[in-house]
Design an enzyme around this catalytic site. Structure first.
Site, PDB file in Angstrom:
ATOM      1  N   ASN A  92      10.386  -7.168   3.519  1.00  0.00           N
ATOM      2  CA  ASN A  92      10.585  -8.618   3.547  1.00  0.00           C
ATOM      3  C   ASN A  92       9.404  -9.396   4.110  1.00  0.00           C
ATOM      4  O   ASN A  92       9.515 -10.607   4.325  1.00  0.00           O
ATOM      5  CB  ASN A  92      11.874  -8.989   4.298  1.00  0.00           C
ATOM      6  CG  ASN A  92      13.103  -8.762   3.450  1.00  0.00           C
ATOM      7  OD1 ASN A  92      13.101  -9.034   2.249  1.00  0.00           O
ATOM      8  ND2 ASN A  92      14.155  -8.242   4.055  1.00  0.00           N
ATOM      9  N   ASP A 144       8.327  -2.678  -8.677  1.00  0.00           N
ATOM     10  CA  ASP A 144       9.115  -3.874  -8.939  1.00  0.00           C
ATOM     11  C   ASP A 144       9.744  -4.460  -7.672  1.00  0.00           C
ATOM     12  O   ASP A 144      10.119  -5.628  -7.646  1.00  0.00           O
ATOM     13  CB  ASP A 144      10.216  -3.558  -9.961  1.00  0.00           C
ATOM     14  CG  ASP A 144       9.633  -3.142 -11.299  1.00  0.00           C
ATOM     15  OD1 ASP A 144       8.858  -3.924 -11.875  1.00  0.00           O
ATOM     16  OD2 ASP A 144       9.940  -2.023 -11.756  1.00  0.00           O
ATOM     17  N   PRO A 183       0.796  -1.227   0.000  1.00  0.00           N
ATOM     18  CA  PRO A 183       0.000   0.000   0.000  1.00  0.00           C
ATOM     19  C   PRO A 183       0.826   1.274   0.000  1.00  0.00           C
ATOM     20  O   PRO A 183       0.276   2.365  -0.203  1.00  0.00           O
ATOM     21  CB  PRO A 183      -0.813  -0.115   1.297  1.00  0.00           C
ATOM     22  CG  PRO A 183       0.050  -0.943   2.197  1.00  0.00           C
ATOM     23  CD  PRO A 183       0.742  -1.932   1.301  1.00  0.00           C
ATOM     24  N   THR A 196       0.966  -6.053   2.502  1.00  0.00           N
ATOM     25  CA  THR A 196       2.261  -6.065   3.186  1.00  0.00           C
ATOM     26  C   THR A 196       2.453  -4.767   3.960  1.00  0.00           C
ATOM     27  O   THR A 196       2.027  -3.698   3.521  1.00  0.00           O
ATOM     28  CB  THR A 196       3.404  -6.248   2.187  1.00  0.00           C
ATOM     29  OG1 THR A 196       3.484  -5.124   1.319  1.00  0.00           O
ATOM     30  CG2 THR A 196       3.201  -7.503   1.350  1.00  0.00           C
ATOM     31  N   ASP A 231      17.451  -4.726  -9.355  1.00  0.00           N
ATOM     32  CA  ASP A 231      16.002  -4.532  -9.479  1.00  0.00           C
ATOM     33  C   ASP A 231      15.538  -3.288  -8.724  1.00  0.00           C
ATOM     34  O   ASP A 231      14.445  -3.255  -8.149  1.00  0.00           O
ATOM     35  CB  ASP A 231      15.236  -5.758  -8.989  1.00  0.00           C
ATOM     36  CG  ASP A 231      15.486  -6.981  -9.855  1.00  0.00           C
ATOM     37  OD1 ASP A 231      16.159  -6.850 -10.891  1.00  0.00           O
ATOM     38  OD2 ASP A 231      15.001  -8.074  -9.500  1.00  0.00           O
TER      39      ASP A 231
END
Length: 405
Positions: A41, A64, A6, A37, A382
């Site tokens: 992690n 990403d 979010p 989330t 990334d």
């Protein structure tokens, strides 16, 4: 399972899901679990431990960075070879949205951005057709040293812009344009050694990694989208009731903020994955069939394996999901600010390789090694900051699966 960050981009990912994607999933009668989330992690730890047989796919609505977590969580499992065959889906909800822009491009559609890109990726998700996707194994020099990448490794100008523009996150994708202009005003030169294995020097194996229980390429679903269902319907539709099977944890950290160095491998995770047969240890010289770049002064190094680096940066026009190639670009020191700006403007159209810029070098490679000499700098994988220092990488053709057709 659908994982939503979010906090990604402008902090609108959850709203984009409810206003656009939820209606599409309801129309196709797809059942799903929504996971929101709330810390860095969280997704990585979850997919590392969860029983994946409950779901046919793992879908991310974020930038990403959340997909990076999911990929590495899958590769840290004891059953990584089977787990990485779980189809992955990406719905753009962040600032860069590079992989989403890439799969839209691979579909043959005209370039779009913002909510139109979200709708396009939503339709691809509902179609449920799966393709193989390359992953790149990246070895760092210190700490837990191996991670897996689906998008890029960057050093120098590109990495600087990506991280320094975090402060402009509130403007969405425009943060990269603003960050580019700011960094151009104070252009840096980085010293280091770059070496690579050209694609035509490596043995090509076109067979993607498969497990004995590989899933079907088309995801099960009850019916296709009705013919009357159009993207414009989504914009006019009211938001469906938010009756979702969701669960949250109690942490308040923001896993969308990436300025702090990435935790490469979380505690209790072990490194797994296929062997890197093209690499030798970092403390040994590269093999004789590698190319060692004679220059040691660079403005940037970018290794990319998808067509787009963001919604409006068409970095590797020749890239496909499963070509088994790292598309390596580097810019040598001596380029003017004006020439570098023209290069990035051309990259927006994918014409930068046709501009005959004498400072830009492009190569198709299977593996690479970067050894920075400058004492300070930023390296991203990334878009995530990793330990600054020597690294090397090798592509693994078709290791993962992506809903992308």
């Amino acid at each position: 399972m659908i994982l939503v960050n979010p906090h990604s981009g402008k902090g609108q990912a959850l709203g984009l899901f409810t206003s656009h994607i939820q209606r599409m999933l309801n129309e196709t009668r797809m059942s799903y679990t929504l996971v929101i989330t709330e810390r860095q992690n969280h997704a990585r730890e979850m997919v590392r431990e969860v029983d994946l047989s409950q779901w046919d796919a793992l879908v991310i609505i974020s930038g990403d960075g959340l997909l990076f977590e999911v990929v590495n969580g899958l590769m840290e499992r004891e059953d990584w070879e089977e787990a990485i065959q779980t189809p992955l889906g990406i719905l753009p909800g962040g600032s860069g949205n590079a992989l989403a822009a890439s799969i839209h491009h691979y579909s043959g559609a005209q370039p779009v951005s913002s909510e139109e890109l979200l709708v396009s990726c939503g339709f691809l998700l509902c179609k449920g057709l799966v393709s193989h996707m390359d992953l790149v194994s990246v070895h760092l020099s210190t700490g837990p040293t191996r991670l897996f990448s689906f998008l890029s490794v960057a050093w120098g100008f590109v990495a600087d812009v990506d991280i320094e523009s975090e402060k402009y996150r509130c403007v969405g994708a425009a943060r990269f344009t603003l960050g580019t202009l700011v960094r151009l005003a104070s252009l840096r030169v980085y010293r280091g050694r770059l070496a690579y294995l050209p694609a035509d020097e490596a043995e090509e194996d076109d067979r993607p990694v498969r497990s004995s229980s590989e899933r079907e390429k088309e995801l099960p679903r009850n019916q296709p989208p009705p013919p009357s269902f159009r993207p414009s319907d989504l914009r006019r539709a009211s938001v469906d009731s938010f009756c979702l099977n969701s669960f949250r944890n109690s942490c308040n950290s923001n896993n969308g903020i990436r300025v702090k160095k990435l935790e490469t491998v979380p505690p209790n995770a072990t490194q797994k994955g296929p062997p890197d047969s093209l690499l030798v240890p970092l403390d040994q010289p590269v093999p004789s069939n590698w190319v060692v770049v004679p220059e040691e002064d660079f403005v940037l190094m970018l290794a990319v394996y998808q067509s787009h680096l963001s919604e409006d940066l068409y970095a590797a026009p020749e890239a496909t999901l499963n070509d088994g190639v790292i598309h390596l670009l580097y810019v040598r020191a001596g380029i003017s600010r004006a020439a570098l700006l023209r290069l990035f403007l051309a990259m927006g159209k994918g014409t930068h390789l046709d501009n005959n810029c004498p400072h830009l070098v492009y190569a198709r490679v299977r593996a690479l090694r970067l050894e920075p000499f400058s004492p300070k700098g930023v390296i991203t994988v990334d878009g995530e900051v990793v330990e600054y220092g020597p690294l090397q990488a090798q592509v693994h053709k078709g290791l993962a699966k992506l809903i992308a057709r």
